[in-house]
Design an enzyme around this catalytic site. Structure first.
Site, short mmCIF file in Angstrom:
data_model
loop_
_atom_site.label_atom_id
_atom_site.label_comp_id
_atom_site.label_asym_id
_atom_site.label_seq_id
_atom_site.Cartn_x
_atom_site.Cartn_y
_atom_site.Cartn_z
N LYS A 79 0.80 -1.20 0.11
CA LYS A 79 0.05 -0.09 0.07
C LYS A 79 1.04 1.22 -0.14
O LYS A 79 1.88 1.42 0.88
CB LYS A 79 -0.86 -0.13 1.24
CG LYS A 79 -1.99 1.26 1.18
CD LYS A 79 -2.72 0.81 2.61
CE LYS A 79 -3.90 1.81 2.59
NZ LYS A 79 -4.76 1.70 3.79
N SER A 154 -9.77 1.62 2.74
CA SER A 154 -8.76 2.25 1.98
C SER A 154 -7.93 1.45 1.22
O SER A 154 -7.24 1.94 -0.03
CB SER A 154 -8.20 3.76 2.65
OG SER A 154 -7.39 3.00 3.86
N SER A 178 -9.83 -0.63 6.89
CA SER A 178 -9.35 -0.39 5.69
C SER A 178 -8.55 -1.81 5.08
O SER A 178 -8.35 -1.70 3.74
CB SER A 178 -8.42 0.65 5.60
OG SER A 178 -9.11 1.67 5.24
N1 GLN Z 1 -13.22 3.95 6.12
C1 GLN Z 1 -12.76 4.45 7.53
C2 GLN Z 1 -12.20 5.88 7.29
O1 GLN Z 1 -12.66 6.38 6.47
C3 GLN Z 1 -11.46 3.46 7.55
C4 GLN Z 1 -10.27 3.89 6.82
C5 GLN Z 1 -9.30 3.09 7.24
O2 GLN Z 1 -9.21 2.13 7.95
N2 GLN Z 1 -7.82 3.66 6.80
O3 GLN Z 1 -11.98 6.33 8.07
#
Ligand code: GLN
Length: 490
Positions: A79, A154, A178
């Site tokens: 990532k 994400s 995410s």
């Molecule tokens: N969807 C969640 C957010 O927008 C989780 C994102 C994540 O785990 N980085 O914060």
């Protein structure tokens, strides 16, 4: 014979037996990238030449009769919020568009010791803020099961790459879901380890008290191997746990007899997609038929988890993102004076969602509002944690859906941030409590989109999660199915 569609442990055995070479394998995955990456767009940076050079070096080692490690010669992806020395790390943000880290994240140092083949850096929501990868500052990634749909986020690029066969394994990060949610949307295995199990050093910070790095893989066996590699104490991360790392592959045992599973009634609520509920309940029935005991439990503060998370995460994000000021890191947009330069840089180079969170976070932390928002959220966080502590006095694991719906169409929710935040209902409590969670494929919707089962464990309970997940995986074949990609499946 195509190789991109096999898990790492199978490929490792083929490398050891001499049936394939790492160059063959890497070329096959690169060929797969040529075939489908135009439709999927999982990668922000591809490092083809380096990948082939790494593969050649591994083949030379095998030819010389030297033993190889599990990941050696096997192509994977990282990532783009994990620092890779000498390779661009953008967090999918225009503000870091040309940022090349001068050091490796601790997970990269650990992974590189294994001599894998690194294919490149994967797309994500900007600074990991989002759940669909549509918030990437560059382009959205598409779900390999239906390219009109989001891959989740994400870590959408990492999940999509593993699902499409454009990487054999990948690394993601999980602050509020995410890793688990894109794993669920893309039909792969994704684990968020216990907070502190894996060093965060070199992971570009989003919300430091919630962030955790973890693997995305084809199956549970690969997940256990990767967890062995990336876990452990690190002096560079004061929040990393110094509890010794067990050999997680010892948990790959097919046996859930006597395992006590809790089903939180607050996670099976109206508004959940009926197909998701049916599929997850069928998976739980399967556990029951294999000898597990299933009981209903209550996690009474679940309803407050989203509001709590969406105060704490933005508050930490607002603080962490102060460093992008046009001076210390990354890009700059000039202005008449220092203030105007900083204003221009941050206004023009951060995306909408990132700016929204910086504003929410600074508001929640500002004098006069701190007690009402941030401090209150911290208190509720403790209540959410206590719910789990109480529940785990009675059960070994908790099971629930990973996400309330399967992957949805690109664009469907992008103009409705609140709706998007509600999608995180089943995953954010786990981060607030610092617990480990895994998402494993447990079936498909009528539209043939994958559905994930989430298993939540006690602190440092990764071994129990892996055993439960492995036992279930052995009883069905969802993990062996790969996305068709418009008939491009070999
Ligand atoms: N969807 C969640 C957010 O927008 C989780 C994102 C994540 O785990 N980085 O914060």
């Amino acid at each position: 014979m195509r190789l991109y569609n096999k898990p790492a442990h199978v490929l490792h055995d083929m490398l050891v037996s001499g049936e394939i070479t790492s160059v063959q394998l890497t070329q096959d995955v690169l060929a797969r990238i040529d075939e489908v990456e135009g439709d999927v767009r999982a990668y922000l940076t591809l490092t083809r030449d380096e990948a082939l050079a790494q593969a050649k070096a591994v083949d030379a080692k095998i030819a010389a009769g030297e033993p190889i490690s599990f990941l050696e010669g096997i192509p994977g992806a990282i990532k783009d919020n994990i620092c890779t020395k000498g390779v661009k790390t953008t967090c999918a943000s225009k503000i870091l568009e040309h940022f090349v880290p001068p050091y490796d994240a601790t997970v990269m140092t650990k992974i590189n010791k294994e001599n894998p083949v690194i294919l490149g850096k994967t797309n994500m929501d900007e600074f990991a803020m989002g759940g669909s990868t549509e918030n990437s500052g560059f382009f959205p990634t598409h779900n390999p099961w239906n390219t009109e749909c989001v891959p989740g986020g994400s870590s959408g690029g990492s999940a999509a790459a593993v699902a499409a066969g454009t990487a054999i394994w990948a690394i993601g990060s999980d602050t509020g879901g995410s890793i688990r949610q894109p794993a669920s949307f893309c039909g792969v295995v994704g684990m968020k380890p216990t907070y502190g199990r894996v060093s965060r050093y070199g992971l570009v910070a989003y919300a430091s008290s919630l962030d955790q790095i973890g693997p995305l893989t084809r199956d549970v066996t690969d997940c256990a191997h990767l967890l062995n590699i990336i876990s452990g104490h690190d002096e560079m991360d004061s929040t990393s746990s110094d509890v010794p790392v067990p050999d997680y592959t010892k948990s790959l045992v097919s046996d859930v007899k006597g395992l006590k599973i809790g089903l939180p009634r607050e996670y099976f609520v109206k508004g959940m997609d009926p197909e998701v509920e049916k599929t997850v309940r069928a998976a739980i029935d399967q556990f029951r038929s294999m000898g597990a005991e299933v009981v209903d439990i209550s996690l009474p503060h679940t309803d407050y988890a989203i509001s709590t998370y969406y105060l704490i995460a933005p508050a930490e994000a607002a603080t962490n993102l102060e460093r992008y000021d046009g001076v210390s890191y990354g890009e700059r947009v000039d202005g008449e004076d220092l203030v105007e330069m900083m204003t221009n840089t941050r206004s023009e180079l951060f995306g909408e969602e990132v700016k929204r969170r910086i504003i929410i976070g600074n508001y929640a932390l500002s004098a006069g509002y701190y007690d009402a928002y941030y401090l209150k959220a911290m208190k509720v966080r403790t209540l959410v944690q206590q719910d789990f502590t109480v529940a785990f006095r009675d059960v070994d694991v908790i099971m629930a859906p990973t996400a309330p719906t399967p992957a949805y169409k690109i664009g469907a929710m992008i103009d409705d941030p609140l709706q998007m935040y509600l999608q995180d209902a089943c995953t954010v409590p786990v981060n607030l409590a610092g617990l480990p969670g895994i998402s494993i494929p447990c079936g498909f919707s009528s539209q043939n989109m994958p559905i994930g089962l989430q298993i939540i464990g006690k602190p440092l309970g990764e071994e129990t999660l892996l055993r439960a997940a492995y036992t279930y995986e052995q009883s069905q074949n969802f993990h062996q199915q790969m996305a068709n990609l418009g008939g491009k499946e070999a």
